[in-house]
Motif scaffolding. Structure first.
Motif, PDB file in Angstrom:
ATOM      1  N   LEU A 298      21.723 -16.514 -10.851  1.00 55.38           N
ATOM      2  CA  LEU A 298      21.560 -15.275 -10.154  1.00 55.38           C
ATOM      3  C   LEU A 298      21.573 -15.273  -8.575  1.00 55.38           C
ATOM      4  O   LEU A 298      20.987 -14.503  -7.885  1.00 55.38           O
ATOM      5  N   ILE A 302      28.106 -18.898  -8.321  1.00 55.00           N
ATOM      6  CA  ILE A 302      29.178 -18.869  -9.249  1.00 55.00           C
ATOM      7  C   ILE A 302      29.678 -17.438  -9.596  1.00 55.00           C
ATOM      8  O   ILE A 302      30.999 -17.060  -9.484  1.00 55.00           O
ATOM      9  N   PHE A 303      28.907 -16.750 -10.084  1.00 53.37           N
ATOM     10  CA  PHE A 303      29.028 -15.304 -10.637  1.00 53.37           C
ATOM     11  C   PHE A 303      28.886 -14.251  -9.621  1.00 53.37           C
ATOM     12  O   PHE A 303      27.631 -14.166  -9.050  1.00 53.37           O
ATOM     13  N   PRO A 304      29.659 -13.412  -8.980  1.00 49.25           N
ATOM     14  CA  PRO A 304      29.221 -12.419  -7.975  1.00 49.25           C
ATOM     15  C   PRO A 304      28.259 -11.469  -8.598  1.00 49.25           C
ATOM     16  O   PRO A 304      28.197 -11.195  -9.562  1.00 49.25           O
ATOM     17  N   GLU A 306      27.538  -8.574  -7.666  1.00 43.93           N
ATOM     18  CA  GLU A 306      27.963  -7.349  -7.945  1.00 43.93           C
ATOM     19  C   GLU A 306      28.618  -6.872  -9.098  1.00 43.93           C
ATOM     20  O   GLU A 306      28.411  -5.638  -9.525  1.00 43.93           O
ATOM     21  N   ASN A 307      28.977  -8.062  -9.952  1.00 41.36           N
ATOM     22  CA  ASN A 307      29.481  -7.442 -11.258  1.00 41.36           C
ATOM     23  C   ASN A 307      28.425  -7.491 -12.355  1.00 41.36           C
ATOM     24  O   ASN A 307      28.563  -7.088 -13.375  1.00 41.36           O
ATOM     25  N   MET A 308      27.174  -7.794 -12.016  1.00 40.29           N
ATOM     26  CA  MET A 308      25.937  -7.776 -12.991  1.00 40.29           C
ATOM     27  C   MET A 308      25.519  -6.466 -13.319  1.00 40.29           C
ATOM     28  O   MET A 308      25.743  -5.543 -12.544  1.00 40.29           O
TER      29      MET A 308
END
Lengths: 368, 371
Positions: A298, A302-304, A306-308
């Motif tokens: 979070l 790793i994971f942007p 903005e895409n969540m």
């Protein structure tokens, strides 16, 4: 003060005398940087694809060779009919099949239109999407190039400039992330375990009954971890610099000071967890679920973010690593200084004070 | 056999009497699934864009409306100076900017050479920047195609190649159905590995292992008695997680569930033996935690859970042959999403069986009743 130093020394020996821990302390940052640098990538190269050419003429051969020479794809020649696609997908042998319709070249010449079907194994939707996008782009370019061959029409060419990271290096993303993750691991997780351990083994009682002030005991227990985390942070920065050429454009002193602030925050979190738990197992699981997972997932590492989904984006806002990662990235890559970072810094400082206050309230100097 | 049953009974009593254990077994999987599945996405949509339209003509407006219409972009800002756009990127308000120069329309209509559009991308996240760039270029190419068809002589044949895409197994490209099986593997791996490994180390640390060592309980009985409860919990977690995945995320479950559980049963043996092995080389739970965490992170990152194994360099792919997690994640996805049968997963099945035999042998050999 002398008592305190003595106590810190004792704790320090505890950690350092165990070669296994020492090995992990040094190997972990380096292994992770190398893994992220060389192994963890979404860049597609040599994805196995099948080509079903029902036409087999000049143009289909040209298109196929364009696709195969792009570097993204590699031909798996085992597919010879539509019936075999399913089988090949299920075995996981290929990711995509490109089907040319019969009389492709003829139709293109006579009717001005011809069809290609792209079938992708979308059990991995991300890869499927990227692969079909790449394939379509290559085909579109081909079709534009043969159309403009005989005409004078000029077209728009995009000029792309990649800001801050012209070579699109992944290291710019993960070096700050790994620092946050390791500082969290060593400072919060290890501290919470080491304090609960004393509780579980009953030695906390001995320490509390000693002439040492209870707060000195806690401070003494966390100081070695502060040192170790700091050394690890430097190790990561050095590896990032020498192996992946990740620069520090801003002030290095500010960067180290911010690292210290984050370590301080993580330590107070660790102490807070240890005041709330009785067994090491629980401390561990809480730290893993409540600290490590959010730090990794979070924080935008790793994971942007903005895409969540929106709820998770709000959840991300209360995660300290997010601010820290932003600070580190801004200092290292954009060369930012305190004038752009004061709000993030204040939030981190506020969080540490909050955790400290709560743990002081919850801290019991007596065993029940 | 009776002795093993007694030990299993003792373990279960201990596990269930521990009040904080139940939330770990029941609540953690739910939270993890919900958060992880939603967070772990590379899907790019709503890339924030700034359009700097210096031409303000029909053509330039057409181009920006193309971006507006794409599901991948939202136009967050519009200005007339490229400097301002860069400032927005600096502050992280937008991800990319498109600068359409003055004279854009004139150049197209007069068919001049060198019609350029500047594209500025925030590239700190290299992967994202690459994907954004690909999307932007594909929209511009689309626009080019329009211009072409407009200016082509009327009776010259076009060269239109029509492509159609078909996405098998997941036509809507739902990323969640892809993540759920992988996250489930992660879940049962973490829970069973940590619980089993820590369990024996805890007995060691507390000194209670001595008491068991002096009883007539045989080595294999102790090991079996210690590991079977966690094996059962692991399988239960899998069933529990699959149910949640089905209810919350509606994952397809195409293949044979029996095969999934069969594979999981062997996989869990590998994992538990690994936990046991770790417990034989460490003395305290903290050490166990630290070492397990190290290996777990390496195994997880290389498992293909987040990024595909086929994108890794050759040496990493070879090293991955020794990563039990990679096999299980692959198999879960194959069976649950594509309906692969036992003949499709023979290779992975053999690999995991070899792992199980090897790990059990190693763990039993290392485990000693004397301290």
């Amino acid at each position: 003060m002398r008592k305190f130093i003595g106590f810190v020394k004792k704790e320090y020996y505890h950690i350092i005398r165990d070669p296994r821990t020492l090995f992990v302390l040094i190997a972990m940052p380096i292994a992770q940087i190398l893994l992220f640098g060389y192994v963890i990538t979404n860049e597609i190269k040599n994805a196995s694809i099948g080509i079903l050419d029902h036409s087999n003429d000049e143009i289909t051969k040209q298109i196929s060779s364009k696709i195969l020479s792009s570097g993204y794809f590699k031909l798996d020649a085992s597919i010879n009919s539509e019936q075999e696609i399913h089988e090949a997908f299920r075995k996981g042998k290929i990711k995509e099949v490109i089907v040319f319709e019969p009389h492709f070249g003829e139709r293109l010449k006579k009717e001005g239109i011809a069809k290609i079907q792209i079938i992708a194994d979308a059990s991995d939707p991300n890869i499927a999407n990227l692969l079909t996008n790449y394939t379509e782009a290559i085909i579109r370019n081909y079709s534009i190039s043969i159309t403009t061959q005989n005409t004078q029409i000029s077209l728009i060419t995009p000029e792309v400039r990649m800001l801050y990271n012209p070579e699109l290096k992944g290291a710019y993303m993960f070096v700050p992330g790994i620092i946050a993750m390791l500082l969290m691991l060593i400072s919060a997780l290890m501290t919470s375990i080491s304090i609960t351990r004393e509780k579980e083994l009953g030695t906390m009682e001995v320490l509390l009954a000693s002439p040492l002030n209870p707060f000195t005991v806690i401070a003494g227990k966390v100081t070695p971890y502060l040192l170790l985390s700091f050394i690890d942070a430097c190790l990561i920065l050095l590896t990032g610099y020498f192996v992946f050429n990740v620069p520090v454009n801003g002030s290095i002193i500010l960067l180290l000071a911010e690292c210290l602030l984050f370590i301080f925050m993580a330590l107070s979190l660790g102490i807070l967890i240890s005041t709330a738990t009785k067994s090491q197992q629980i401390a561990m699981l809480i730290s893993l679920v409540a600290l490590m997972l959010p730090t990794i997932l979070l924080s935008g590492f790793i994971f942007p973010v903005e895409n969540m989904p929106l709820i998770l984006q709000y959840l991300c806002k209360i995660m300290p690593p997010k601010y820290f990662i932003n600070i580190v990235r801004t200092i290292m890559l954009k060369g930012g200084n305190l004038s752009t970072l004061w709000s993030d810094t204040l939030i981190l400082a506020g969080m540490s004070i909050f955790f400290i206050l709560v743990s002081v309230r919850k801290y019991k100097i007596r065993l029940e | 056999m009776r002795i093993i049953l007694f030990i299993i009974q003792k373990e279960f009593l201990q596990i269930f009497r521990n009040k904080s254990m139940l939330p770990v077994i029941f609540v953690m999987p739910i939270i993890q699934l919900i958060i992880l599945v939603n967070a772990a996405t590379f899907e790019m949509k709503n890339i924030e864009l700034c359009i700097v339209d210096k031409d303000l003509s029909t053509y330039s407006r057409n181009l920006s409306s193309k971006f507006e219409g794409s599901p991948y972009f939202v136009i967050e800002k519009q200005t007339f100076s490229a400097k301002e756009a860069i400032k927005y990127i600096d502050r992280g308000v937008i991800t990319a900017a498109i600068v359409i120069p003055k004279g854009f329309e004139r150049k197209i209509v007069r068919n001049e050479k060198n019609i350029k559009i500047q594209v500025l991308v925030d590239a700190i996240n290299g992967t994202n920047a690459g994907v954004s760039q690909a999307y932007i270029i594909s929209i511009i190419q689309d626009y080019n195609k329009q211009i072409l068809s407009k200016f082509l002589p009327v009776n010259s044949p076009g060269n239109d190649i029509e492509t159609s895409r078909r996405f098998w197994y997941n036509p809507e490209l739902n990323y969640k159905t892809f993540m759920v099986p992988g996250i489930l593997v992660l879940l049962i791996t973490i829970i069973s590995f940590i619980l089993s490994g820590m369990n024996i180390v805890r007995e060691k640390e507390m000194g209670t292992i001595e008491q068991i060592n002096v009883t007539p309980i045989k080595k294999y009985q102790f090991i079996a008695g210690k590991l079977i409860p966690f094996w059962i919990i692991g399988l239960f977690e899998l069933a529990f997680g699959l149910t949640i995945g089905k209810l919350l995320f509606d994952i397809p479950l195409v293949g044979n569930l029996g095969l999934v559980f069969g594979f999981a049963a062997i996989y869990l043996i590998v994992l538990l033996a690994l936990g046991l092995l770790v417990s034989t080389i460490v003395n305290t739970q903290q050490q166990a935690m630290f070492i397990s965490f190290f290996f777990m992170v390496v195994f997880i990152l290389m498992s293909g859970l987040f990024t595909g194994i086929e994108n890794m360099p050759e040496w990493a792919q070879i090293a991955d042959k020794a990563n039990p997690l990679a096999y299980f994640i692959e198999v879960m996805r194959m069976i649950l999403l594509k309906g692969s049968g036992i003949s499709d997963i023979l290779y992975q099945l053999f690999a995991i069986i070899i792992f199980a035999v090897l790990m059990i042998w190693l763990a039993v050999w290392r485990y000693k009743k004397i301290s």
